[in-house]
Motif scaffolding. Structure first.
Motif, mmCIF file in Angstrom:
data_model
loop_
_atom_site.group_PDB
_atom_site.id
_atom_site.type_symbol
_atom_site.label_atom_id
_atom_site.label_comp_id
_atom_site.label_asym_id
_atom_site.label_seq_id
_atom_site.Cartn_x
_atom_site.Cartn_y
_atom_site.Cartn_z
ATOM 1 N N HIS A 187 5.890 -5.960 74.574
ATOM 2 C CA HIS A 187 7.171 -6.172 75.577
ATOM 3 C C HIS A 187 6.124 -6.425 76.910
ATOM 4 C CE1 HIS A 187 10.632 -6.093 77.722
ATOM 5 N NE2 HIS A 187 10.487 -5.143 78.248
ATOM 6 N N ARG B 113 9.250 2.948 81.529
ATOM 7 C CA ARG B 113 7.919 2.381 81.970
ATOM 8 C C ARG B 113 6.877 3.591 82.102
ATOM 9 N NH1 ARG B 113 10.522 -2.138 81.323
ATOM 10 N NH2 ARG B 113 12.084 -2.494 82.973
ATOM 11 N N GLN C 9 9.226 -7.679 87.478
ATOM 12 C CA GLN C 9 8.909 -6.583 87.062
ATOM 13 C C GLN C 9 8.121 -5.488 87.738
ATOM 14 O OE1 GLN C 9 9.794 -5.413 84.248
ATOM 15 N NE2 GLN C 9 8.770 -3.570 84.254
ATOM 16 N N LYS D 214 10.362 -4.239 90.991
ATOM 17 C CA LYS D 214 11.432 -3.441 90.468
ATOM 18 C C LYS D 214 11.018 -2.133 90.335
ATOM 19 C CE LYS D 214 12.393 -4.605 85.750
ATOM 20 N NZ LYS D 214 13.728 -4.843 84.892
#
Ligand code: ASP
Length: 587
Positions: free
Chosen positions: A445, A486, A198, A201
């Motif tokens: 999440h 994000r 996570q 990236k």
């Protein structure tokens, strides 16, 4: 090469060719006068033939000494079969065997290497390399290969580039439990294996790569189930300069492409359903929409009629099991038992039979008149012959219970055909969920997911109400993947960590590298990860992912073939600065 052709290759057009095949002895049939050998490799089976009186006597003797799974090289001439086998791709021909070379002998395998084997799970895991010789497993891995190839093709065509991220990273408190690796050079310190790439990236987006993907191993130290492995593979993706809609479209495109290319299935457009809707209509954030049986809420018609159980409930809700009015006492008892199981947890089940003659028979006839039950039936759009199944209780709980019953009924009624694919997006998840145990909010999440801009103000005032720019892709009631837009703003990320109960210092210590990066021109970005093993299993219509992983772990997280995890020596422990034990068990 030790062969001119594979065992799946020769056809009638090859007749009279002199060929050399190599493979494993699947089966020998010795009928005295005639001997047949099924020779197998990855590509198929070819029949070899010997004939007493015609074939070489020495050769016949040699063949009679072969056993199952011997590896041999066979030389001979392709001839037309007298009795053809239409079930076999090579079934029109056989090889008149002229020379045989045993490349390696084999012990008798501990289970039969056939499509249907007699070996138990544990035994087959121990001899996985033999199990993988069987068609079902071989085909699973070939499907997996095809899927990974097509995934890469699609993503490449969309300008994604594959970049590897490290496996030795840093342990973080969010999410599942980490697997950790002790560092020899930095004693007393540990790496963690990534639960997902996570943060990396996201940093690649800050670095300007724009569209990243990786078929990547992820590690989570959780209790195992049939569809879970401690190490598993994700199709992990991230995109910059996008909004939620762009990501949904890109990956809807990918799923459709994969279904088309790998399965020849044209998937219709994916409907989008809000999390709130999914919970209300199906009691699940991964609804199986292969069948209807949607929830119908009955508070207005079922409460205030003197039935205490309903009157005291926050929610009275049911489903219509169409055509099931003829269910017997025994069948209804079974369903009641089902909802009362601890895994489901309902207190009881109310049923209403809408009988063929138009009358109603229910388990609550004492409290409800025919007229009242009719008004229920109308809400369900029920017809004569239908069966209404009703639960009541605390809204959130009762929905989850009814979901279990709905899925069970779907199963019983044959409405969950694995070859019928129904996919959807579930969107607008809550950003946070309250955790009783720790007494704080957790990210539903992960902590990098952005709130919907219109909800962001509630982060401090009413955190539980904030919706996220997060989405899941669900196929046939299985969550295949999920992602989010994000946070790319340092200040918002700081507020998010605060809402999660992080002190400023801890947030800095854990995720300072990411928040610092946000100060150097972080573009808006978002992404998704899809469970690759699960996707492969789904493409084959299977529930368990284990057969789609070459060397999986068992339910106890063990690899029984290599016998891992295992103890390490005191020398190793010492080098790592770990506590040396008096006696290593088993040593
Ligand atoms: N990293 C997330 C996960 O593993 C997926 C994502 O948000 O892209 O579930």
């Amino acid at each position: 090469m030790l062969r001119t052709h594979t065992c799946g290759e020769l056809r009638i057009a090859d007749i009279n060719k002199e060929v050399v095949l190599s493979g494993w002895v699947q089966r020998i049939r010795d009928k005295g006068g005639l001997i047949w050998i099924d020779l197998r490799d990855r590509y198929g089976i070819t029949q070899l033939l010997l004939e007493e009186g015609r074939s070489d006597v020495q050769l016949i003797k040699q063949v009679r000494e072969l056993g199952r799974e011997f590896v041999v090289q066979a030389k001979g001439k392709v001839i037309e079969r007298v009795s053809k086998n239409p079930k076999l791709a090579t079934g029109d021909i056989e090889i008149d065997l002229q020379q045989l070379n045993v490349l390696n002998a084999s012990k008798i395998p501990p289970f039969t290497i056939e499509d249907e084997t007699d070996g138990g799970e544990e035994l087959r895991m121990k001899y996985r390399y033999l199990d993988l010789r069987r068609n079902p497993l071989k085909n699973s891995l070939m499907l997996r290969h095809r899927l990974s190839l097509e995934t890469r093709k699609y993503l490449d065509s969309q300008q994604f580039i594959e970049i590897e991220t490290p496996y030795l990273i840093k342990s973080t408190p969010e999410g599942a439990r980490d697997f950790v690796v002790p560092s020899r050079m930095n004693q007393g310190e540990f790496y963690a294996l990534p639960q997902s790439p996570q943060t990396f990236k996201q940093l690649l987006m800050v670095a300007g790569f724009d569209r990243y993907y990786q078929l990547v191993k992820c590690f989570r130290d959780e209790d195992l189930r049939a569809d879970r492995q401690p190490e598993f593979t994700q199709i992990d993706c991230e995109m910059a300069f996008v909004e939620q809609e762009d990501i949904l479209n890109t990956f809807e495109g990918m799923i459709k492409y994969l279904f088309k290319e790998v399965k020849g299935v044209e998937l219709p457009d994916l409907p989008r359903m809000s999390y709130a809707d999914a919970m209300k209509r199906y009691g699940s954030d991964k609804p199986d929409i292969r069948f209807g049986m949607e929830f119908v809420e009955l508070n207005d018609v079922a409460q205030g009629k003197g039935f205490k159980v309903f009157d005291e409930a926050e929610l009275v809700v049911g489903i219509n099991a169409t055509g099931c009015a003829a269910y017997t006492r025994k069948q209804l008892d079974k369903l009641t038992e089902f909802v009362k199981r601890p895994q489901v947890g309902a207190k009881g089940l109310v049923y209403v039979k809408y009988k063929e003659d138009g009358s109603f028979k229910s388990s609550v006839d004492k409290f409800f008149t025919q007229e009242m039950l009719k008004s229920w039936a109308e809400k369900f759009h029920a017809k004569a012959g239908d069966l209404l199944l009703v639960l009541s209780g605390e809204a959130e709980k009762v929905r989850i219970q009814l979901n279990e019953l709905r899925l069970e009924m779907g199963e019983r009624l044959g409405l969950r055909n694995p070859d019928n694919y129904k996919a959807l997006w579930v969107v607008d998840f809550p950003l946070l969920e309250w955790d009783e145990e720790s007494g704080r909010y957790h990210a539903m999440h992960h902590p990098f997911t952005s709130p919907k801009p219109e909800d962001a103000d509630m982060l401090e005032t009413d955190p539980g109400k904030v919706r996220a720019n997060a989405y899941d892709i669900v196929i046939n009631g299985v969550e295949i993947g999920g992602g989010s837009i994000r946070i790319h703003d340092r200040d918002l990320q700081r507020r998010m960590f605060r809402a999660l109960g992080f002190t400023e210092e801890r947030a800095q210590e854990q995720f300072g590298f990411l928040m610092n990066a946000f100060e150097y021109g972080a573009p808006p970005h978002g992404g998704i990860a899809l469970g690759f093993d699960r996707l492969a299993a789904m493409f084959a219509g299977k529930d368990s992912i284990r057969d789609f992983i070459a060397f999986p772990k068992n339910n106890a997280g063990r690899d029984v073939m290599i016998d891992s995890p295992s103890h390490i020596s005191n020398v190793q422990l010492d080098e790592l600065g770990l506590k040396v034990v008096d006696k290593i068990p088993g040593e």
